[in-house]
Motif scaffolding. Structure first.
Motif, PDB file in Angstrom:
ATOM      1  N   LEU A  21       1.039  -1.047  -0.098  1.00 27.52           N
ATOM      2  CA  LEU A  21      -0.330  -0.069   0.072  1.00 27.52           C
ATOM      3  C   LEU A  21       0.884   1.211   0.044  1.00 27.52           C
ATOM      4  N   ILE A  22       1.836   1.402   0.775  1.00 28.88           N
ATOM      5  CA  ILE A  22       2.864   2.374   0.801  1.00 28.88           C
ATOM      6  C   ILE A  22       3.555   2.707  -0.424  1.00 28.88           C
ATOM      7  N   VAL A  23       4.106   1.625  -0.862  1.00 25.04           N
ATOM      8  CA  VAL A  23       4.946   1.688  -2.104  1.00 25.04           C
ATOM      9  C   VAL A  23       4.040   2.259  -3.198  1.00 25.04           C
ATOM     10  N   THR A  24       2.822   1.656  -3.414  1.00 25.16           N
ATOM     11  CA  THR A  24       2.054   1.873  -4.265  1.00 25.16           C
ATOM     12  C   THR A  24       1.586   3.487  -4.352  1.00 25.16           C
ATOM     13  N   GLU A  25       1.374   4.093  -3.071  1.00 22.78           N
ATOM     14  CA  GLU A  25       1.163   5.404  -2.881  1.00 22.78           C
ATOM     15  C   GLU A  25       2.384   6.323  -3.440  1.00 22.78           C
ATOM     16  N   LYS A  36      -6.143   3.879 -13.430  1.00 22.78           N
ATOM     17  CA  LYS A  36      -6.619   2.963 -13.886  1.00 22.78           C
ATOM     18  C   LYS A  36      -5.727   1.630 -13.712  1.00 22.78           C
ATOM     19  N   TYR A  37      -4.377   2.011 -13.719  1.00 24.06           N
ATOM     20  CA  TYR A  37      -3.095   1.066 -13.746  1.00 24.06           C
ATOM     21  C   TYR A  37      -2.645   0.683 -12.136  1.00 24.06           C
ATOM     22  N   ILE A  38      -3.230   1.559 -11.348  1.00 21.99           N
ATOM     23  CA  ILE A  38      -2.806   1.522  -9.943  1.00 21.99           C
ATOM     24  C   ILE A  38      -2.934   0.117  -9.294  1.00 21.99           C
ATOM     25  N   PRO A  39      -4.262  -0.640  -9.566  1.00 20.82           N
ATOM     26  CA  PRO A  39      -4.463  -2.158  -9.209  1.00 20.82           C
ATOM     27  C   PRO A  39      -3.355  -2.814  -9.613  1.00 20.82           C
ATOM     28  N   GLY A  70      -0.975  -8.113  -2.986  1.00 25.62           N
ATOM     29  CA  GLY A  70      -1.711  -6.855  -3.928  1.00 25.62           C
ATOM     30  C   GLY A  70      -3.061  -6.767  -3.886  1.00 25.62           C
ATOM     31  N   ASN A  71      -3.927  -7.478  -3.955  1.00 29.11           N
ATOM     32  CA  ASN A  71      -5.245  -7.382  -4.059  1.00 29.11           C
ATOM     33  C   ASN A  71      -5.750  -6.820  -2.575  1.00 29.11           C
ATOM     34  N   ALA A  72      -5.205  -7.400  -1.597  1.00 29.67           N
ATOM     35  CA  ALA A  72      -5.620  -6.861  -0.139  1.00 29.67           C
ATOM     36  C   ALA A  72      -5.190  -5.474   0.061  1.00 29.67           C
ATOM     37  N   ALA A  73      -4.027  -5.149  -0.677  1.00 28.25           N
ATOM     38  CA  ALA A  73      -3.568  -3.621  -0.416  1.00 28.25           C
ATOM     39  C   ALA A  73      -4.849  -2.819  -1.266  1.00 28.25           C
ATOM     40  N   VAL A  74      -4.978  -3.156  -2.502  1.00 28.63           N
ATOM     41  CA  VAL A  74      -6.091  -2.331  -3.150  1.00 28.63           C
ATOM     42  C   VAL A  74      -7.404  -2.274  -2.514  1.00 28.63           C
ATOM     43  N   GLY A  75      -7.850  -3.522  -2.116  1.00 28.86           N
ATOM     44  CA  GLY A  75      -9.077  -3.494  -1.246  1.00 28.86           C
ATOM     45  C   GLY A  75      -9.049  -2.616  -0.032  1.00 28.86           C
TER      46      GLY A  75
END
Length: 95
Positions: A21-25, A36-39, A70-75
């Protein structure tokens, strides 16, 4: 045919999802990647962390658990954003 046993540890349960989650942010802030590519980015990060760190000796388990990370972070992000948006729109006061 027996299904493989996939064991997770405290790393996967507590640390991998917040790290993704943090690295994605951070990636969102640093780059101008379309939303749209973030997930997809989060899923790739989850798979990389899982394959190269938490399940490095078992590729099928690493891939399997990486998708969960990955999907848990998106959720988690989507749930927090929805809750915050609903809270900001509500005019309920708790006196």
């Amino acid at each position: 045919m027996d299904l493989p046993t996939i064991q997770t540890n405290i790393w996967g349960a507590v640390l991998a999802v917040p790290v993704v989650l943090i690295v994605t942010e951070l990636i969102k802030w640093i780059t101008r990647i379309p939303h749209k590519y973030i997930p997809t980015v989060a899923t790739i990060l989850g798979v990389l962390i899982s394959v190269f760190y938490s399940h490095r000796h078992d590729l099928p388990a690493g891939l399997f658990m990486g998708f969960f990370y990955g999907n848990a972070a998106v959720g988690t992000y989507a749930g927090m954003k929805t809750a915050l948006t609903a809270y900001r729109k509500s005019d309920v006061t708790y006196d």
